[in-house]
Design an enzyme around this catalytic site. Structure first.
Site, PDB file in Angstrom:
ATOM      1  N   ASP A 204       0.875  -1.164   0.000  1.00  0.00           N
ATOM      2  CA  ASP A 204       0.000   0.000   0.000  1.00  0.00           C
ATOM      3  C   ASP A 204       0.916   1.218   0.000  1.00  0.00           C
ATOM      4  OD1 ASP A 204      -2.068   1.767   0.001  1.00  0.00           O
ATOM      5  OD2 ASP A 204      -3.130   0.883   1.694  1.00  0.00           O
TER       6      ASP A 204
HETATM    7  C1  BGC Z   1      -4.928   3.422   0.045  1.00  0.00           C
HETATM    8  C2  BGC Z   1      -5.020   2.445  -1.106  1.00  0.00           C
HETATM    9  C3  BGC Z   1      -4.830   3.183  -2.405  1.00  0.00           C
HETATM   10  C4  BGC Z   1      -3.499   3.905  -2.369  1.00  0.00           C
HETATM   11  C5  BGC Z   1      -3.183   4.681  -3.620  1.00  0.00           C
HETATM   12  C6  BGC Z   1      -3.673   4.252  -0.019  1.00  0.00           C
HETATM   13  O1  BGC Z   1      -3.690   5.259   0.921  1.00  0.00           O
HETATM   14  O2  BGC Z   1      -4.998   2.730   1.250  1.00  0.00           O
HETATM   15  O3  BGC Z   1      -6.253   1.779  -1.087  1.00  0.00           O
HETATM   16  O4  BGC Z   1      -4.939   2.308  -3.482  1.00  0.00           O
HETATM   17  O5  BGC Z   1      -3.497   4.818  -1.299  1.00  0.00           O
HETATM   18  O6  BGC Z   1      -4.012   5.779  -3.744  1.00  0.00           O
END
Ligand code: BGC
Length: 763
Positions: free
Chosen positions: A262
């Protein structure tokens, strides 16, 4: 050197031999050969570059070898607006609008795998057209508490429902040569403290409740990538959690795709090297914080990794394995020779969004109003209703902007009010709108704005008085409220602060119901909420966040053009205290000193609600831990799987077909449409052990099917009985065990409405 014809010829042969050997460029060659060939040509620096980001949403390929990199995009409800290379802010492109599809809660509420396939295919086409290779979604974290700000991005409380729905979504997306990145693996079940909390739970709860959807995504959906969660599990961060990534994902499930972190989920180079992470994104390293430009060389899997190799502290086996996994992802996506070009904002995508939303909207309650023979349900709104009053901010608020990373720059968004106005014209009905309450007047996310000015400085008392006055004379009142995508409502990064609806809505609904009995309450949310007004309100519709086609889909259902067939993907309890995760104080949610213990164990959602009426707490030991499950004091307001229709159905003639000797047995039931309209029904099979050898939930969903029937028609629904339906996870043996004995197989239309049952013995 003077060349004669002979040497030129030889040179020609040598060149073509080198070309022929470029197996990695040969789309016909098996992927594993291409991977090995490309790997053998890469330098150490190229390998290191391949496994971490180069911008917010991209990672490089190998330019020298003509291997393109990867472009990722959120996900999971539409294709996110382009952001700047290094910043979260939108880049300001003018060609990056999309169709906003309904939130995944709405998709789950369709209980229709065809809708999941349609969703996946459509969003995959949008991703492809926008040049994306990896779609950051779908999300399948389990609905553990109604306070989780991100529940709207997930598929509810039940492992069978989410596991069944996630598979066709993945297959639909990947048909396009675009990878899904199933998230957030695992146990990211709250936003409060998501970067630091450490989750402890029994291994059995992990395997039986929290992992099945991920496992189905990997083994049946064959997702080409998966995203590590932010939180810790058993003390180690999910993005480099050995048990999750090495033992379970690769070891037990045989995952051959890429593990992507993530954004900012990596925090330790050694663990990231050894524990199964392949591709690092979004790190905020070396004192650079979230939202500031990051230096990609400082990523945990960049220079720090390279230097360790150069110093001889680690070898390159892990690196080669990571590179293989990323190359495989590249060959499947950015170098996939079979992918087409996709399409963006097509009529077909708009129609898909409307259809999915229409099937996901849940009619929770539709009691008749009036006395005796005159009594009529409020919905569907018939043509005699000439004056329609719409009250509430969610009738006008653009909801596709906000909520965190799933925020979209939708090409258009039909508000509920627009949809209702348009449809009411066919009935020559007048639609009048009053605000009723002021909630969130924001409307901006990373520079994408709705352009709406929702400011209204009147007091609650003034707004309520206006609404009540208008309600007195309307033929029908439609209250449209709920949550929104503001912080602490339904939004990433924040959990909700309360179970009640915010902004004085409870008082407003009660006041409206007092002056006009013909009221329908329509809630847009991704979460459950308290309903102190439920007894005063005849009709209640759970309408989720439905994206671009919100207003049209809602009008379809309100006016009866679409017969509602959505069913709840989670249980709605009366109060927060009635949820199992809220029985144990802060220890179970939101955690004490960042430690969260899942003390409710297996008893999530209806598995907990089913204990209603049990006198004594359930006590048992699992994984050397003592569990005490206090039975709920109240029944659900609306049970998991509940959903009404404008027609009625009956179930009959449950029977076993086939024979054990033949090896295949099924349970069959006859479904009849006993009402006056065509409609769809969700038939649900729950399996209940009579005398389990160990503590087990009273019953568990094991299969479901959606059928469409014309009025007066009947059909048979058949579910194959499999061994898996009777298994539990034995943590001591670390394996699934079939519990022999007598089971009741219940078939019905909600977890609390299971009119037919048959006994089955597992020998
Ligand atoms: C989120 C993800 C997301 C990523 C990119 C993160 O903060 O938890 O679900 O895909 O950001 O935007």
């Amino acid at each position: 050197m003077k060349r004669n014809r002979f040497t030129i010829l030889l040179a020609g042969i040598a060149v073509s031999a080198t070309l022929a050997a470029q197996v990695y460029l040969d789309p016909q060659a098996p992927v594993e050969q291409r991977v090995e060939d490309a790997l053998s040509r890469m330098t150490l620096n190229e390998k290191i570059a391949l496994i971490h980001a180069q911008s917010k949403f991209s990672s490089p390929g190998v330019a020298r070898l003509g291997i393109p990199g990867l472009w990722c995009t959120d996900g999971p409800h539409g294709i996110r607006a382009e952001v700047k290379w290094d910043e979260w802010d939108q880049a300001g492109w003018t060609n990056d609008s999309c169709i906003a599809f309904p939130a995944l809660t709405a998709l789950a509420a369709t209980w229709n795998t065809d809708m999941a396939a349609l969703y996946g295919k459509s969003i995959g086409e949008e991703a492809l057209y926008r040049g994306k290779n990896v779609l950051l979604g779908p999300g399948v974290n389990i609905y553990r508490t109604p306070l989780n700000g991100r529940n709207f991005e997930y598929m509810g409380e039940d492992p069978c429902l989410s596991a069944t729905m996630v598979v066709p979504y993945i297959q639909g997306v990947q048909l396009n040569g675009v990878a899904t990145c199933v998230k957030h693996f695992a146990l990211n079940n709250q936003e409060d403290g998501r970067h630091v909390v450490n989750v402890t739970l029994s291994e059995r709860a992990l395997y039986e409740i929290y992992l099945p959807a991920f496992k189905a995504a990997v083994q049946q959906g064959r997702s080409w990538s998966i995203m590590g969660a932010y939180n810790r599990i058993w003390g180690q961060y999910a993005c480099h959690n050995r048990r999750l990534l090495v033992d379970i994902l690769r070891g037990e499930w045989g995952f051959d795709g890429a593990v992507i972190s993530d954004w900012g989920g990596v925090s330790n180079t050694d663990e990231a090297i050894r524990n199964g992470l392949d591709l690092e994104y979004g790190s905020w390293t070396d004192g650079l914080t979230e939202g500031r430009s990051n230096s990609y060389d400082a990523y945990y899997l960049a220079m720090p990794y390279l230097e360790k190799i150069q110093r001889g502290e680690v070898g390159t086996d892990e690196l080669n394995e990571k590179v293989r996994n990323v190359l495989r992802l590249i060959f499947r996506t950015s170098m996939n020779p079979n992918k087409g070009f996709g399409s963006l904002c097509s009529d077909a995508h708009a129609a898909a969004a409307r259809q999915i939303a229409g099937e996901g909207i849940v009619l929770l309650q539709n009691n008749p109003v009036g006395k005796g023979k005159q009594a009529q349900p409020v919905l569907p709104i018939d043509a005699s209703k000439r004056s329609i009053l719409v009250v509430g901010e969610n009738a006008i608020k653009q909801m596709t902007v906000g909520g965190g990373s799933s925020s979209l720059k939708a090409k258009y968004e039909i508000s509920p009010l627009q949809g209702i106005r348009e449809r009411a014209k066919l009935n020559n009905a007048e639609v009048h709108y009053v605000r009723g309450y002021v909630g969130d007047i924001g409307g901006e996310y990373n520079g994408v704005t709705t352009g709406q000015n929702l400011r209204d400085d009147r007091t609650s008392a003034q707004l309520t008085a206006e609404a009540v006055e208008a309600a007195k004379t309307a033929d029908v009142v439609l209250f449209i409220g709920g949550l929104n995508k503001a912080d602490h409502q339904d939004s990433e990064s924040f959990d909700r602060l309360q179970y009640h609806l915010p902004y004085n809505q409870d008082q407003l609904i009660s006041a409206l119901a007092k002056v006009n009995p013909n009221i329908a309450v329509i809630i847009l949310s991704g979460n459950a909420y308290a309903m102190p007004w439920l007894a005063d309100v005849p009709a209640l519709l759970q309408a989720w966040f439905c994206g671009s086609e919100t207003g049209n889909a809602l009008a379809d259902v309100l006016f009866g053009d679409v017969n509602p067939s959505g069913h709840l993907p989670f249980t709605i309890m009366p109060a927060l205290e009635d949820y199992p995760s809220h029985q144990y104080g802060a220890a179970a949610y939101p955690g004490i000193n960042n430690e969260v213990e899942y003390r409710e164990d297996l008893f999530v959602g209806y598995r907990y609600a089913d204990l209603y009426g049990q006198k004594k707490p359930l006590t048992y030991t699992a994984d050397g831990r003592n569990f005490t499950i206090y039975p709920p004091k109240h029944k659900p307001l609306f049970a998991f799987g509940h959903g009404l229709s404008y027609t009625t159905f009956s179930l009959s003639n449950i029977r076993l077909t086939g024979s054990a000797a033949q090896g295949v047995q099924s349970v069959a039931v006859t479904v009849s449409n006993t009402g006056a309209r065509t409609g769809k029904q969700v038939v649900q099979l729950y399996v209940a052990p009579r005398k389990p050898g160990i503590v087990r939930p009273r019953k568990e969903l094991k299969a479901f099917a959606k059928v469409e029937l014309e009025s007066g028609h009947a059909t048979d629904v058949q579910f194959e009985i499999t061994d898996e339906m009777f298994r539990y996870f034995d943590a001591d043996k670390h394996e699934w065990v079939t519990d022999k004995g007598v089971y009741d197989l219940y078939v019905g239309t909600a977890s609390d409405n299971l009119p037919t049952k048959i006994t089955y013995t597992v020998k």
